[in-house]
Design a protein around this motif. Structure first.
Motif, mmCIF file in Angstrom:
data_model
loop_
_atom_site.group_PDB
_atom_site.id
_atom_site.type_symbol
_atom_site.label_atom_id
_atom_site.label_comp_id
_atom_site.label_asym_id
_atom_site.label_seq_id
_atom_site.Cartn_x
_atom_site.Cartn_y
_atom_site.Cartn_z
ATOM 1 N N HIS A 191 0.828 -1.208 0.000
ATOM 2 C CA HIS A 191 0.000 0.000 0.000
ATOM 3 C C HIS A 191 0.866 1.263 0.000
ATOM 4 C CE1 HIS A 191 -3.519 2.459 0.887
ATOM 5 N NE2 HIS A 191 -2.821 3.041 1.847
ATOM 6 N N ILE A 192 0.470 2.260 -0.819
ATOM 7 C CA ILE A 192 1.232 3.518 -0.853
ATOM 8 C C ILE A 192 0.407 4.750 -0.513
ATOM 9 C CG2 ILE A 192 2.988 2.689 -2.444
ATOM 10 C CD1 ILE A 192 1.490 4.432 -4.606
ATOM 11 N N GLY A 193 -0.908 4.661 -0.555
ATOM 12 C CA GLY A 193 -1.699 5.838 -0.233
ATOM 13 C C GLY A 193 -3.072 5.817 -0.875
ATOM 14 N N LYS A 194 -3.646 7.009 -0.998
ATOM 15 C CA LYS A 194 -4.976 7.168 -1.594
ATOM 16 C C LYS A 194 -4.938 8.228 -2.681
ATOM 17 C CE LYS A 194 -7.964 5.593 2.021
ATOM 18 N NZ LYS A 194 -9.292 5.724 2.554
ATOM 19 N N VAL A 195 -5.877 8.104 -3.610
ATOM 20 C CA VAL A 195 -5.973 9.045 -4.725
ATOM 21 C C VAL A 195 -6.590 10.355 -4.238
ATOM 22 C CG1 VAL A 195 -6.981 9.482 -7.005
ATOM 23 C CG2 VAL A 195 -6.189 7.176 -6.407
ATOM 24 N N ASP A 196 -5.860 11.456 -4.458
ATOM 25 C CA ASP A 196 -6.372 12.795 -4.150
ATOM 26 C C ASP A 196 -7.032 13.426 -5.367
ATOM 27 O OD1 ASP A 196 -5.774 13.026 -1.479
ATOM 28 O OD2 ASP A 196 -4.195 14.522 -1.730
#
Length: 115
Positions: free
Chosen positions: A30-35
């Protein structure tokens, strides 16, 4: 490198789908979320907020790096490792949103690693 900025048919992306808020998974986690996301022809990409993994860093990932969009799980899978994404040029929405030079640098960076 022009195909770097388009969703591949294998990604199962449906044009017009809002990807904002989707989780983003590199090939090794996991690297993050879409902004932010766009499916504009010739410049389709997602902007990933990598908190807390990379404190406050945002990165732009060209649509060509996306291997699969899981709409049910609201998850995007990309064909880059966390280390490759960590080394990517940092994205600043106030500076880079319409900066073609920045996009060229991103394409060169990700293109040198294969589609």
């Amino acid at each position: 490198m022009s195909d770097m900025w388009g969703y591949s048919p294998e990604s199962r992306y449906t044009p017009g789908t809002s990807l904002t808020g989707y989780k983003v998974e590199a090939s090794d986690g996991h690297i993050g979320k879409v902004d932010d996301a766009t499916d504009d022809i010739g410049s389709a990409h997602i902007v990933v907020n990598c908190k807390p993994w990379l404190i406050g860093k945002h990165v732009m990932l060209p649509a060509g790096t996306i291997t699969r969009v899981d709409r049910d799980g609201e998850t995007i899978h990309v064909n880059r490792t966390k280390e490759q994404i960590k080394g990517a040029p940092e994205y600043d929405p106030d500076t880079h949103r319409a900066d073609t030079g920045y996009r060229e640098g991103v394409a060169t960076y990700y293109g040198s690693q294969g589609r």
